[in-house]
Scaffold this motif. Structure first.
Motif, PDB file in Angstrom:
ATOM      1  N   PHE A  52      65.396  21.662  -6.177  1.00 25.54           N
ATOM      2  CA  PHE A  52      66.596  20.460  -6.255  1.00 25.54           C
ATOM      3  C   PHE A  52      65.886  19.370  -6.574  1.00 25.54           C
ATOM      4  O   PHE A  52      64.980  18.874  -6.452  1.00 25.54           O
ATOM      5  N   SER A  53      66.766  18.923  -7.783  1.00 24.87           N
ATOM      6  CA  SER A  53      66.158  17.576  -8.394  1.00 24.87           C
ATOM      7  C   SER A  53      67.215  16.488  -8.060  1.00 24.87           C
ATOM      8  O   SER A  53      68.175  16.372  -8.421  1.00 24.87           O
ATOM      9  N   PRO A  54      66.643  15.555  -7.037  1.00 25.65           N
ATOM     10  CA  PRO A  54      67.533  14.381  -6.763  1.00 25.65           C
ATOM     11  C   PRO A  54      67.970  13.756  -7.953  1.00 25.65           C
ATOM     12  O   PRO A  54      67.320  13.427  -9.032  1.00 25.65           O
ATOM     13  N   THR A  55      69.155  12.940  -7.852  1.00 25.65           N
ATOM     14  CA  THR A  55      69.732  12.379  -8.979  1.00 25.65           C
ATOM     15  C   THR A  55      69.140  10.884  -8.831  1.00 25.65           C
ATOM     16  O   THR A  55      69.248  10.158 -10.137  1.00 25.65           O
ATOM     17  N   GLY A  56      68.745  10.305  -7.681  1.00 30.27           N
ATOM     18  CA  GLY A  56      68.557   9.016  -7.560  1.00 30.27           C
ATOM     19  C   GLY A  56      69.487   7.907  -7.541  1.00 30.27           C
ATOM     20  O   GLY A  56      69.362   6.900  -7.542  1.00 30.27           O
ATOM     21  N   ASP A  57      70.538   8.631  -7.668  1.00 29.22           N
ATOM     22  CA  ASP A  57      71.921   7.663  -7.573  1.00 29.22           C
ATOM     23  C   ASP A  57      72.565   7.936  -6.183  1.00 29.22           C
ATOM     24  O   ASP A  57      72.494   8.898  -5.413  1.00 29.22           O
ATOM     25  N   TYR A  58      73.390   6.874  -5.912  1.00 27.66           N
ATOM     26  CA  TYR A  58      74.038   6.988  -4.459  1.00 27.66           C
ATOM     27  C   TYR A  58      75.548   6.276  -4.504  1.00 27.66           C
ATOM     28  O   TYR A  58      75.914   5.525  -5.700  1.00 27.66           O
ATOM     29  N   ARG A  64      70.623   2.275  -0.817  1.00 25.11           N
ATOM     30  CA  ARG A  64      69.338   1.878  -1.389  1.00 25.11           C
ATOM     31  C   ARG A  64      68.790   0.577  -0.731  1.00 25.11           C
ATOM     32  O   ARG A  64      67.529   0.604  -0.191  1.00 25.11           O
ATOM     33  N   LEU A  65      69.595  -0.445  -0.644  1.00 21.69           N
ATOM     34  CA  LEU A  65      69.230  -1.705  -0.323  1.00 21.69           C
ATOM     35  C   LEU A  65      68.851  -1.630   1.521  1.00 21.69           C
ATOM     36  O   LEU A  65      68.170  -2.531   1.999  1.00 21.69           O
ATOM     37  N   LEU A  66      69.834  -1.165   1.869  1.00 18.88           N
ATOM     38  CA  LEU A  66      69.947  -1.412   3.549  1.00 18.88           C
ATOM     39  C   LEU A  66      69.690  -0.023   4.405  1.00 18.88           C
ATOM     40  O   LEU A  66      69.371  -0.289   5.469  1.00 18.88           O
ATOM     41  N   VAL A  67      69.527   1.094   3.647  1.00 20.86           N
ATOM     42  CA  VAL A  67      69.259   2.132   4.395  1.00 20.86           C
ATOM     43  C   VAL A  67      67.870   2.850   3.952  1.00 20.86           C
ATOM     44  O   VAL A  67      67.063   2.803   4.751  1.00 20.86           O
ATOM     45  N   GLN A  68      67.732   3.043   2.814  1.00 15.79           N
ATOM     46  CA  GLN A  68      66.437   3.722   2.520  1.00 15.79           C
ATOM     47  C   GLN A  68      65.296   2.645   2.736  1.00 15.79           C
ATOM     48  O   GLN A  68      64.071   2.955   3.109  1.00 15.79           O
ATOM     49  N   SER A  69      65.491   1.337   2.475  1.00 13.69           N
ATOM     50  CA  SER A  69      64.583   0.442   2.729  1.00 13.69           C
ATOM     51  C   SER A  69      63.899   0.378   4.263  1.00 13.69           C
ATOM     52  O   SER A  69      62.983  -0.484   4.366  1.00 13.69           O
ATOM     53  N   ILE A 108      75.680  15.257   0.477  1.00 14.36           N
ATOM     54  CA  ILE A 108      74.582  16.142   1.109  1.00 14.36           C
ATOM     55  C   ILE A 108      74.971  17.559   0.495  1.00 14.36           C
ATOM     56  O   ILE A 108      76.105  17.824   0.528  1.00 14.36           O
ATOM     57  N   SER A 109      73.997  18.222   0.060  1.00 18.26           N
ATOM     58  CA  SER A 109      74.222  19.819  -0.502  1.00 18.26           C
ATOM     59  C   SER A 109      73.603  20.802   0.450  1.00 18.26           C
ATOM     60  O   SER A 109      72.630  20.392   1.111  1.00 18.26           O
ATOM     61  N   LEU A 110      74.267  21.769   0.858  1.00 17.64           N
ATOM     62  CA  LEU A 110      73.737  22.778   1.634  1.00 17.64           C
ATOM     63  C   LEU A 110      73.229  23.917   0.846  1.00 17.64           C
ATOM     64  O   LEU A 110      73.966  24.590   0.229  1.00 17.64           O
ATOM     65  N   PHE A 111      72.100  24.291   1.296  1.00 18.01           N
ATOM     66  CA  PHE A 111      71.503  25.521   0.680  1.00 18.01           C
ATOM     67  C   PHE A 111      71.246  26.839   1.894  1.00 18.01           C
ATOM     68  O   PHE A 111      70.934  26.100   2.884  1.00 18.01           O
ATOM     69  N   VAL A 112      71.390  27.709   1.437  1.00 20.66           N
ATOM     70  CA  VAL A 112      71.078  28.805   2.411  1.00 20.66           C
ATOM     71  C   VAL A 112      70.401  30.034   1.818  1.00 20.66           C
ATOM     72  O   VAL A 112      70.472  30.196   0.677  1.00 20.66           O
ATOM     73  N   ARG A 113      69.073  30.382   2.390  1.00 23.68           N
ATOM     74  CA  ARG A 113      68.292  31.265   1.856  1.00 23.68           C
ATOM     75  C   ARG A 113      68.618  32.831   2.318  1.00 23.68           C
ATOM     76  O   ARG A 113      68.808  33.015   3.479  1.00 23.68           O
ATOM     77  N   VAL A 153      70.472  18.784   1.980  1.00 26.07           N
ATOM     78  CA  VAL A 153      69.714  18.043   1.265  1.00 26.07           C
ATOM     79  C   VAL A 153      70.561  16.629   0.652  1.00 26.07           C
ATOM     80  O   VAL A 153      71.574  16.738  -0.049  1.00 26.07           O
ATOM     81  N   VAL A 154      69.755  15.438   0.864  1.00 22.97           N
ATOM     82  CA  VAL A 154      70.483  14.229   0.289  1.00 22.97           C
ATOM     83  C   VAL A 154      70.456  14.280  -1.190  1.00 22.97           C
ATOM     84  O   VAL A 154      69.265  14.429  -1.757  1.00 22.97           O
ATOM     85  N   ARG A 155      71.384  14.291  -1.861  1.00 19.30           N
ATOM     86  CA  ARG A 155      71.663  14.302  -3.386  1.00 19.30           C
ATOM     87  C   ARG A 155      70.657  13.214  -3.843  1.00 19.30           C
ATOM     88  O   ARG A 155      69.982  13.340  -4.987  1.00 19.30           O
ATOM     89  N   GLY A 156      70.789  11.751  -3.628  1.00 23.04           N
ATOM     90  CA  GLY A 156      70.013  10.701  -3.937  1.00 23.04           C
ATOM     91  C   GLY A 156      68.684  10.879  -4.174  1.00 23.04           C
ATOM     92  O   GLY A 156      68.021  10.776  -5.228  1.00 23.04           O
ATOM     93  N   ASP A 157      68.068  11.358  -2.970  1.00 25.28           N
ATOM     94  CA  ASP A 157      66.564  11.132  -2.878  1.00 25.28           C
ATOM     95  C   ASP A 157      65.958  12.831  -2.582  1.00 25.28           C
ATOM     96  O   ASP A 157      64.798  12.679  -2.550  1.00 25.28           O
TER      97      ASP A 157
END
Length: 339
Positions: A52-58, A64-69, A108-113, A153-157
């Motif tokens: 999974f490649s995070p986009t870095g976008d939200y 980014r300012l109030l949550v990830q920080s 959020i993305s859902l993956f199942v093995r 999985v969180v799309r952003g990070d």
């Protein structure tokens, strides 16, 4: 009643608010005459995580300012039991930092093995105002009995919450364990873990009992009154102390941790009914509290196969018969009861 002050107090002080499709132990009740199957085993060759490649976008700049920080991700998800051939609902909680800042309205993305060890992309959804997300795994992905790892999985990070869907046949036998003061030496261990970052001390030989039941084909179910934010550390503790892989269920609220019939008692009764509706045969149970005793009795677990440690050992609930007092696991591990 120690859990009230231990859990609520500890969380307040801290600032906190397997392998896919390996065969699930489908040993049926002895009445059908079938021999137990091999216990579940992990497939070491399966990739642990999806690519999974995070986009870095939200969706929201505030994320980014109030949550990830607030700090590192502290996401969690509980395992799910479902009847083979039925869809499964999986849920995850997404927070950041010791204060547990919720990730709100983000993708959020859902993956199942699957059973070929391939990670499949299933669905996408957005977290709610409390940081929770729920998505359905279609029956076509989990049609055969087995263990199916999933990740939210969180799309952003790219941070993630992990769990397992247990697709089970009707009559699959299970052994239920409480965790604190049942597999650990006392309820105070959770405070030492949260406040002092200490590793909880395990009851001697408890892991041997769990492994012995698992070797007989029973699925271990670790049903704990710990809140969701301690789910990942609970999994790590069980694995590092030699307990066999099994279904781990935590509460979805701190209120459900309260040591009352309406709190942890109601939560455990509901969880056990959920397991039974999926097809699990709850054959054996271990606990230490009156809420354990009554929840196990309500689920129809034989008091003669309900083993209780601590001051309530041997007590019963509402005329359902007395449980078995268990002074420790050493002798018990050498002579498990016959099913």
């Amino acid at each position: 009643m120690m859990r009230t002050s231990v859990v609520i107090g500890a969380l307040a002080i801290s600032g906190c608010g397997p392998s896919s499709a390996s065969s699930v132990g489908s040993a049926h009740s002895a009445s059908n005459g079938e021999a137990p199957s091999e216990p579940p085993r992990a497939q070491a060759t399966c990739p642990a995580e999806p690519t999974f490649s995070p986009t870095g976008d939200y969706k929201h700049k505030r994320t980014r300012l109030l949550v990830q920080s607030q700090g590192s991700p502290r996401h969690s998800a509980s395992d799910v039991a479902v009847a083979a051939g039925k869809p499964a609902m999986v849920r995850g909680k997404f927070t950041y930092g010791k204060g547990g800042k919720d990730l709100e309205d983000e993708e959020i993305s859902l993956f199942v093995r699957d059973e070929s060890c391939t990670w499949r992309s299933i669905d996408k959804a957005f977290t709610n105002d409390d940081g929770w997300v729920g998505m359905e795994v279609p029956e076509s992905f989990i049609s055969k009995p087995g263990r199916y790892a999933f990740q939210l999985v969180v799309r952003g990070d790219g941070s993630r919450a992990s769990g397992t869907v247990y697709s089970v046949e009707k009559g699959t036998r299970a052994v239920v364990f409480d965790v604190d003061a049942t597999l650990t030496v006392g309820d105070e261990e959770i405070a030492r873990e949260v406040i002092e970052n200490k590793v909880p001390e395990a009851q001697p030989h408890g892991n041997e009992v769990a492994r012995a039941w698992n070797a007989q084909g029973l699925l271990p179910v670790y049903l704990t009154g710990r809140p969701y934010m301690l789910g990942p550390s609970t999994r790590t503790w069980l694995a590092s102390h030699g307990f066999p892989e099994g279904l781990v269920r935590t509460t979805e609220s701190v209120e459900a941790c309260l040591p009352t019939a309406e709190g942890v008692g109601a939560y455990k009764k509901a969880a056990l009914e959920d397991f039974k509706s999926a097809g699990l045969d709850l054959a054996i149970a271990y606990g230490n509290a009156t809420t354990d005793i009554c929840a196990y009795a309500a689920a129809g677990i034989d008091p003669k196969r309900t083993f209780i440690l601590g001051p309530f050992a041997g007590q019963g609930c509402d005329g359902n018969g007395t449980t078995v007092a268990l002074p420790g696991y050493a002798d018990h591990a050498k002579a498990l009861p016959t099913l």
